[in-house]
Design a protein around this motif. Sequence first.
Motif, short mmCIF file in Angstrom:
data_model
loop_
_atom_site.label_atom_id
_atom_site.label_comp_id
_atom_site.label_asym_id
_atom_site.label_seq_id
_atom_site.Cartn_x
_atom_site.Cartn_y
_atom_site.Cartn_z
N GLU A 140 102.01 5.15 7.51
CA GLU A 140 101.37 4.81 6.25
C GLU A 140 102.45 4.36 5.28
OE1 GLU A 140 99.52 8.35 4.73
OE2 GLU A 140 101.39 9.12 3.94
N THR A 141 102.09 3.39 4.47
CA THR A 141 103.00 2.95 3.42
C THR A 141 102.23 2.98 2.11
OG1 THR A 141 104.26 1.54 4.92
CG2 THR A 141 104.41 1.05 2.58
N SER A 179 102.22 -9.52 12.44
CA SER A 179 103.13 -10.46 13.10
C SER A 179 104.06 -9.74 14.08
CB SER A 179 103.96 -11.20 12.05
OG SER A 179 104.90 -10.31 11.48
N GLN A 180 104.22 -8.43 13.88
CA GLN A 180 105.07 -7.66 14.80
C GLN A 180 104.23 -6.88 15.80
OE1 GLN A 180 108.52 -7.78 14.49
NE2 GLN A 180 108.13 -9.33 12.95
N GLY A 181 103.01 -7.31 15.98
CA GLY A 181 102.17 -6.66 16.97
C GLY A 181 101.51 -5.38 16.47
N GLY A 182 101.46 -5.23 15.16
CA GLY A 182 100.83 -4.03 14.60
C GLY A 182 99.36 -4.24 14.35
N LEU A 183 98.65 -3.15 14.15
CA LEU A 183 97.22 -3.20 13.88
C LEU A 183 96.94 -2.50 12.56
CD1 LEU A 183 96.16 -2.05 17.43
CD2 LEU A 183 95.83 -4.36 16.55
N GLU A 184 96.20 -3.19 11.73
CA GLU A 184 95.84 -2.60 10.43
C GLU A 184 94.75 -1.56 10.63
OE1 GLU A 184 94.45 -5.48 7.62
OE2 GLU A 184 93.43 -3.97 6.43
N ILE A 185 94.93 -0.39 10.04
CA ILE A 185 93.86 0.61 10.05
C ILE A 185 93.12 0.57 8.73
CG2 ILE A 185 93.29 3.06 10.20
CD1 ILE A 185 95.85 3.43 11.86
N ALA A 186 93.87 0.63 7.65
CA ALA A 186 93.22 0.61 6.35
C ALA A 186 94.17 0.04 5.32
CB ALA A 186 92.79 2.00 5.95
N TYR A 187 93.61 -0.70 4.39
CA TYR A 187 94.37 -1.19 3.25
C TYR A 187 93.52 -0.93 2.02
CZ TYR A 187 97.22 -4.30 0.38
OH TYR A 187 98.04 -4.81 -0.60
N GLN A 188 93.96 -0.02 1.20
CA GLN A 188 93.12 0.39 0.07
C GLN A 188 93.88 0.28 -1.24
OE1 GLN A 188 92.17 4.44 1.04
NE2 GLN A 188 90.67 3.87 2.61
N ASP A 189 93.16 -0.17 -2.24
CA ASP A 189 93.71 -0.15 -3.59
C ASP A 189 93.24 1.13 -4.25
OD1 ASP A 189 94.53 -0.53 -6.14
OD2 ASP A 189 93.96 -2.63 -6.25
N TRP A 190 94.17 1.98 -4.59
CA TRP A 190 93.80 3.28 -5.16
C TRP A 190 93.70 3.24 -6.67
CZ3 TRP A 190 96.79 7.53 -1.96
CH2 TRP A 190 96.21 7.57 -0.68
N ARG A 237 97.67 1.77 5.89
CA ARG A 237 97.87 2.57 7.10
C ARG A 237 97.74 1.66 8.30
NH1 ARG A 237 94.69 8.21 8.50
NH2 ARG A 237 95.85 9.03 6.75
N TYR A 238 98.61 1.81 9.27
CA TYR A 238 98.61 0.88 10.40
C TYR A 238 99.21 1.50 11.64
CZ TYR A 238 103.19 0.38 8.20
OH TYR A 238 104.40 0.66 7.61
N LEU A 239 98.90 0.88 12.75
CA LEU A 239 99.52 1.22 14.02
C LEU A 239 100.53 0.13 14.33
CD1 LEU A 239 96.49 2.15 16.33
CD2 LEU A 239 98.06 3.72 15.22
N ALA A 240 101.73 0.53 14.63
CA ALA A 240 102.75 -0.48 14.90
C ALA A 240 103.98 0.16 15.51
CB ALA A 240 103.12 -1.21 13.62
N GLY A 241 104.91 -0.70 15.86
CA GLY A 241 106.20 -0.20 16.30
C GLY A 241 107.17 -0.22 15.13
N GLY A 242 108.36 0.23 15.37
CA GLY A 242 109.35 0.33 14.31
C GLY A 242 109.73 -1.00 13.68
N GLU A 243 109.65 -2.07 14.48
CA GLU A 243 110.04 -3.39 13.95
C GLU A 243 109.11 -3.81 12.83
OE1 GLU A 243 108.07 -3.85 17.17
OE2 GLU A 243 109.40 -2.15 17.55
N ALA A 244 107.83 -3.43 12.98
CA ALA A 244 106.86 -3.81 11.96
C ALA A 244 107.18 -3.13 10.63
CB ALA A 244 105.45 -3.43 12.41
#
Lengths: 167, 81
Positions: free
Chosen positions: A6-7, A33-44, A65-72
């Motif tokens: 999560e970021t 672009s790095q092979g990640g998958l978005e789970i959620a993007y929310q404006d709080w 919040r996303y699924l990805a590897g470290g490069e992402a």
Amino acid sequence: MLRKYETLFIVRPDLPEEQMAKVKERATAAVTSQGGLEIAYQDWGKKKLAYPVKKVQKANYVYFRYLAGGEAVAELERVLKVHDDVLRFITVKLGDRIDPATFDMEEDRKGIFPFNIKPREPSAERPAEEGDEEGVEGAPRRSSGSRWGEDGPAENTSADEGMGDEN
Amino acid sequence: MSTGGGGKKFFFRRKVCTFCADKGVALDYKDYALLRRFTTDRGRIIPRRISGCCAKHQRALTNAIKMARAIALLPFQAAED
């Protein structure tokens, strides 16, 4: 096998909508672009900052919040760092060795609450108290009386035993 | 442990760690409203001897508060009014 991250980042509050959309596009593109998958993007929503950051007193909190590897993560953080409208960010690893094929995104999204403010049924033992929270615009208020009273952590001390006679 | 009786003036209540007592409460840096209860009004982290947290949870708490500070959810230092 991917990791779950999560970021949380804060964006300037006065941006027009298309600018906010651009931030979102940049951020999600960095991950996908790095092979990640978005789970959620929310404006709080906008919240007053605890201290001014780059002369800004109030800012938009955005949760990604996303699924990805470290490069992402590296790529996303690079993008956020370069972006002038993004003031701060923090990335936390939430899970390891996640198989995207079996991962239930819908289910995972249900566990996201802005600033962990959960809709909780009011507990019976503690009367509802209006707190001093300045609150978040556009976010649900924490149900009052759900956790501790004003004096917080120290209060279980008085409840037990009922003996002993300090004044 | 009895307090021994021998002229002791103060009774020490064993404080129970809030996070051990209530398993439903997870420590999360995003939960600034919860974390703020463990800081003074000047923004300092309340020590373990006051808050009664166990070592494990105080450590987690400290980390969470510091992370919250990094994204301006909690102050490093609150203004004196």
